[in-house]
Design a protein around this motif. Structure first.
Motif, PDB file in Angstrom:
ATOM      1  N   HIS A  13       5.282   1.514  -8.926  1.00  0.00           N
ATOM      2  CA  HIS A  13       5.172   2.148 -10.222  1.00  0.00           C
ATOM      3  C   HIS A  13       3.829   3.363 -10.023  1.00  0.00           C
ATOM      4  O   HIS A  13       3.746   4.099 -10.956  1.00  0.00           O
ATOM      5  CB  HIS A  13       4.895   1.316 -11.441  1.00  0.00           C
ATOM      6  N   THR A  14       2.985   2.928  -9.229  1.00  0.00           N
ATOM      7  CA  THR A  14       1.770   3.941  -8.773  1.00  0.00           C
ATOM      8  C   THR A  14       2.290   5.102  -8.115  1.00  0.00           C
ATOM      9  O   THR A  14       1.387   6.026  -8.123  1.00  0.00           O
ATOM     10  CB  THR A  14       0.833   3.169  -8.592  1.00  0.00           C
ATOM     11  N   LEU A  15       3.173   5.084  -7.284  1.00  0.00           N
ATOM     12  CA  LEU A  15       3.678   6.006  -6.447  1.00  0.00           C
ATOM     13  C   LEU A  15       4.247   7.403  -7.478  1.00  0.00           C
ATOM     14  O   LEU A  15       4.964   7.379  -8.110  1.00  0.00           O
ATOM     15  CB  LEU A  15       4.903   5.863  -5.585  1.00  0.00           C
ATOM     16  N   PHE A  18       5.452  12.259  -3.158  1.00  0.00           N
ATOM     17  CA  PHE A  18       5.971  12.232  -1.777  1.00  0.00           C
ATOM     18  C   PHE A  18       5.465  13.438  -0.944  1.00  0.00           C
ATOM     19  O   PHE A  18       4.488  14.357  -1.499  1.00  0.00           O
ATOM     20  CB  PHE A  18       7.268  12.520  -1.644  1.00  0.00           C
ATOM     21  N   ILE A  19       5.328  12.880   0.372  1.00  0.00           N
ATOM     22  CA  ILE A  19       4.802  14.279   1.401  1.00  0.00           C
ATOM     23  C   ILE A  19       5.941  14.544   2.023  1.00  0.00           C
ATOM     24  O   ILE A  19       6.786  13.935   2.965  1.00  0.00           O
ATOM     25  CB  ILE A  19       3.973  13.821   2.221  1.00  0.00           C
ATOM     26  N   LEU A  20       6.568  16.165   2.110  1.00  0.00           N
ATOM     27  CA  LEU A  20       7.474  16.663   2.409  1.00  0.00           C
ATOM     28  C   LEU A  20       6.975  17.126   3.884  1.00  0.00           C
ATOM     29  O   LEU A  20       6.178  17.804   4.037  1.00  0.00           O
ATOM     30  CB  LEU A  20       7.988  17.885   1.644  1.00  0.00           C
ATOM     31  N   ARG A  96       1.293  19.053   2.115  1.00  0.00           N
ATOM     32  CA  ARG A  96       2.822  19.172   1.666  1.00  0.00           C
ATOM     33  C   ARG A  96       3.178  18.226   0.827  1.00  0.00           C
ATOM     34  O   ARG A  96       4.390  17.804   0.485  1.00  0.00           O
ATOM     35  CB  ARG A  96       3.719  19.059   2.952  1.00  0.00           C
ATOM     36  N   ASN A  97       2.146  17.806  -0.175  1.00  0.00           N
ATOM     37  CA  ASN A  97       2.578  16.828  -1.046  1.00  0.00           C
ATOM     38  C   ASN A  97       3.478  17.575  -2.260  1.00  0.00           C
ATOM     39  O   ASN A  97       3.160  18.487  -2.702  1.00  0.00           O
ATOM     40  CB  ASN A  97       1.353  16.478  -1.967  1.00  0.00           C
ATOM     41  N   ILE A  98       4.287  16.566  -2.881  1.00  0.00           N
ATOM     42  CA  ILE A  98       5.104  17.038  -4.047  1.00  0.00           C
ATOM     43  C   ILE A  98       5.190  15.917  -4.943  1.00  0.00           C
ATOM     44  O   ILE A  98       5.441  14.665  -4.700  1.00  0.00           O
ATOM     45  CB  ILE A  98       6.659  17.484  -3.366  1.00  0.00           C
ATOM     46  N   SER A  99       4.867  16.183  -6.184  1.00  0.00           N
ATOM     47  CA  SER A  99       4.903  15.091  -7.273  1.00  0.00           C
ATOM     48  C   SER A  99       6.342  14.618  -7.432  1.00  0.00           C
ATOM     49  O   SER A  99       7.292  15.388  -7.167  1.00  0.00           O
ATOM     50  CB  SER A  99       4.393  15.629  -8.322  1.00  0.00           C
ATOM     51  N   ILE A 100       6.421  13.394  -8.062  1.00  0.00           N
ATOM     52  CA  ILE A 100       7.669  12.659  -8.247  1.00  0.00           C
ATOM     53  C   ILE A 100       8.370  13.646  -9.168  1.00  0.00           C
ATOM     54  O   ILE A 100       9.704  13.880  -8.942  1.00  0.00           O
ATOM     55  CB  ILE A 100       7.614  11.546  -8.753  1.00  0.00           C
ATOM     56  N   ASN A 178       5.577   7.091   1.740  1.00  0.00           N
ATOM     57  CA  ASN A 178       5.974   8.183   0.871  1.00  0.00           C
ATOM     58  C   ASN A 178       6.282   9.558   1.542  1.00  0.00           C
ATOM     59  O   ASN A 178       6.370  10.477   1.080  1.00  0.00           O
ATOM     60  CB  ASN A 178       4.952   8.200  -0.259  1.00  0.00           C
ATOM     61  N   GLN A 179       6.476   9.343   2.805  1.00  0.00           N
ATOM     62  CA  GLN A 179       6.690  10.475   3.623  1.00  0.00           C
ATOM     63  C   GLN A 179       8.396  10.824   3.704  1.00  0.00           C
ATOM     64  O   GLN A 179       8.924  10.111   4.155  1.00  0.00           O
ATOM     65  CB  GLN A 179       6.194  10.209   5.210  1.00  0.00           C
TER      66      GLN A 179
END
Length: 317
Positions: A13-15, A18-20, A96-100, A178-179
């Motif tokens: 739940h804290t994630l 993601f990292i594209l 390259r992080n992208i929020s949920i 989370n990659q």
């Protein structure tokens, strides 16, 4: 394995992102890939933009066939703009992080425009079916009202349909890495990061693929069985050649789009691999939209004539 999954409920739940990974496995080719994808994106925008323009301004193209083609070209611009700008950005940066939430929004619009493309290609097949199998009734059946209704249904129907589907996917618990080993938030790579039982969502994916991909494809196939049967009965060789010419562009686009889509989403899970999935995704998200305006311009005499007239006007101006 189950006990390990049960020990990380708080992490799930804290994630929040993601990292594209995109094409990070090719660090020396980032600049080259950026240039290639940028050129392709510009060609897609310009090619489809030209088709939209000439179908609006040229009186000889004010027919149901080209009205649907103009809608299809507009859709292609929307479709590639969901994924390619983000891909170009990621090729230029380390982060390259992208929020949920952003990932869910990208997936939602990708699915919506993909479903809309299936619908519009089916509508275009119906137009060709009526034109060739019922030519005397063509202007009566394919009137302006029906064309607008068909296009409206194609564009609107996908939006409410995928809200629940996207919500179901992002309601899954995510644990571990989370990659995201992809260049956009596609369905299958996201599900691979989920922990727990994903059987129901995988079955839902197959159901959605059958309803929104396989059924339209079968309708198109059925239409073309009747179309080809009718064409072969034409007494004139010139008539047969002309009829085949008007259908060949659409058939090529259908084969490219549906072929890559069905292979990606309908094949068994055991045959999936990251490299193949990424390649297939490139094919139906970038390569197919690139070929579409080229196919319709080079293989369609009416479009070529209208394009030449339009360009000559601008040169003289």
């Amino acid at each position: 394995m189950e006990s390990a999954g049960e020990n990380v409920p708080q992490e799930n739940h804290t994630l929040v992102e993601f990292i594209l990974l995109s094409f990070s496995e090719l660090p020396d080719l980032q600049g080259f890939l950026f240039s290639v994808f940028l050129i392709i994106y510009v060609i897609i925008l310009m090619g489809n933009g030209l088709i939209i323009l000439i179908t609006k301004v040229d009186s000889s193209l004010q027919t149901p066939m080209y009205f649907l083609l103009g809608n299809f070209s507009s859709l292609e611009i929307c479709y590639v703009s969901v994924t390619v700008p983000r891909l170009l950005t990621d090729l230029c940066r380390e982060n390259r992080n992208i929020s949920i939430l952003a990932c869910a929004i990208q997936m939602y619009f990708f699915l919506v425009f993909g479903a809309t493309e299936c619908s519009i290609l089916t509508a275009m097949a119906y137009d060709r079916y009526v034109a060739i199998c019922n030519p005397l009734l063509y202007s009566l059946i394919m009137n302006n009202r029906l064309c607008i209704q068909m296009a409206s249904v194609c564009w609107i129907s996908g939006f409410p349909m995928y809200i629940g589907f996207t919500y179901q996917i992002f309601s899954l618990p995510f644990c571990g890495s989370n990659q995201l080993n992809h260049f956009f938030c596609d369905v299958l790579p996201v599900i691979m990061l989920a922990c727990g039982d994903t059987f129901m969502i995988e079955m839902l994916i197959y159901v959605v693929a059958v309803v929104l991909v396989t059924i339209p494809f079968m309708l198109i196939l059925g239409s073309y069985v009747k179309i080809i049967s009718t064409i072969l009965k034409l007494p004139s060789a010139t008539g047969r050649a002309k009829a085949f010419s008007t259908c060949s562009c659409h058939l090529m686009v259908v084969a490219l789009f549906f072929g890559s889509g069905i292979i990606t989403y309908m094949r068994p899970k055991s045959t999936h691999s990251t490299g193949i999935d990424k390649f297939l995704s490139l094919f139906y998200t970038i390569v197919t939209p690139l070929f579409n305006p080229i196919i319709y311009c080079l293989r369609n005499k009416d479009v070529m004539v209208a394009l030449k007239k339009f360009l000559l006007k601008w040169v003289r101006f």
